[in-house]
Design an enzyme around this catalytic site. Sequence first.
Site, PDB file in Angstrom:
ATOM      1  CG  ASN A   7      -1.912   1.065   1.276  1.00 27.89           C
ATOM      2  OD1 ASN A   7      -1.839   2.049   0.395  1.00 27.89           O
ATOM      3  ND2 ASN A   7      -2.726   1.137   2.206  1.00 27.89           N
ATOM      4  NE  ARG A  94      -6.398   1.644   0.309  1.00 26.03           N
ATOM      5  CZ  ARG A  94      -6.486   3.057   0.826  1.00 26.03           C
ATOM      6  NH1 ARG A  94      -5.460   3.552   1.022  1.00 26.03           N
ATOM      7  NH2 ARG A  94      -7.477   3.839   0.923  1.00 26.03           N
ATOM      8  CG  HIS A 183     -12.646   3.376   3.864  1.00 31.33           C
ATOM      9  ND1 HIS A 183     -13.512   4.601   4.177  1.00 31.33           N
ATOM     10  CD2 HIS A 183     -11.236   3.833   3.759  1.00 31.33           C
ATOM     11  CE1 HIS A 183     -12.627   5.382   4.625  1.00 31.33           C
ATOM     12  NE2 HIS A 183     -11.363   5.077   4.407  1.00 31.33           N
ATOM     13  NE  ARG A 242     -10.059  13.088   3.358  1.00 30.58           N
ATOM     14  CZ  ARG A 242     -10.038  11.700   3.442  1.00 30.58           C
ATOM     15  NH1 ARG A 242     -10.777  10.656   4.037  1.00 30.58           N
ATOM     16  NH2 ARG A 242      -8.879  11.225   3.049  1.00 30.58           N
ATOM     17  CD  GLU A 385      -8.668  -1.182   4.749  1.00 33.01           C
ATOM     18  OE1 GLU A 385      -9.033  -0.578   3.728  1.00 33.01           O
ATOM     19  OE2 GLU A 385      -7.995  -0.517   5.675  1.00 33.01           O
TER      20      GLU A 385
END
Length: 398
Positions: A7, A94, A183, A242, A385
């Site tokens: 990743n 990823r 996600h 965010r 993940e």
Amino acid sequence: MNILVVNAGSSSIKYQLIDMATEEPLSSGLVERIGLDEGILTHKTFLNGEEKKTREVFPIPDHTVGLRRVAELLVDKKWGVISDPSEIEAVGYRLVHGAEAFTRTVVITEEVKDKVRELFPLAPLHNPANLIGVEVAEKVFPNAIQIGVFDTAFHQTMSEVAFRYAVPNEMYTEMGIRKYGFHGTSHKYVSEKAAEFLGNEKAKVITIHLGNGASMAAVDGGVCKDTSMGIGPLNGLIMGTRSGDIDPSIIFFLVEQKGFTLSEVSAILNKESGIKGLTGDSDMRDVEARYLEGDKVAILAYEMYAYRIQQYIGKYAAALNGLDAIVFTAGIGENDTIVRNLVCRNMSYFGIEIDEAKNSIRSKKIREINVDGAKTRILVIPTNEELEIAKQSYELVK
């Protein structure tokens, strides 16, 4: 089969080497501060039930230097877990944004890389860095099959009703402006684990991924029906920095009435808003400490954070026309008892009733925290993940 999961970010590389015979990691690590004079590489090994860790500080001018050092550590006499890089049969990456071009996991070819480049405008912070990781690893592990797993792929089952925006048609047909979601690897992993735990492959589940970035998904029998993030990762829930959902008029007001540039507004909404904007802290652990001390600012932030999640639970229960379980996952979802308690408060209409004693238990295993006999199950499922990327890569290679 050994699969290395990579990743790559703009200044970091996370990695994990997984033995697919056991689905257990042999090694994992993080290369950070790439491009600075003092880069950091943290490397762990997991052999015979023992964890060993080493930390190196050295100049890491680019991703190639960092990943080559990772390859050296993987075969190192002291810190290694394999004898030769050729023992890594596949590398799974990823890749954040696949738009409509990639609806499933793919073997990475030159054509795939060209298409990922075309999608740079949709994910300018992520896709370029992801592709750098691919091109570097191709050189470091030339004998491995290169596999791309896209964050957006799981959400490509959404109907047009769910993913379209009410903007002129050509903005979708010519510019690709629509909801994509992110996600996806995490939502897929925990929704499958939830169905397995419930013994119901047709379960209607709302997955709640709460980290510094946060999103939710409505999953019906393993199929994503809707998700909270949009064309980019700014939409939906309140996050670490965010804003999540806001009235678009705010942007016009800031630009036209207050003289902000679009770049400044983007920076505010992406990097200075959310929990950080409300409290001054972006780390929920710091806000939690203030909450427990009775800080009114922290209390308001927590309540707003939970209220937004409750709103999406209502929306997604409607989208699913039913609800068997909600799932909390990722760093905050798995570890923050206050968030889970506030989200599940005053939700009995949806059959959501939390058991505070169960909620206070910390564990790395799947656990159920609803009161006995509750209509809707409340599950805490640690996400993985990297394992999901490895599993999808393994299935494709097979």
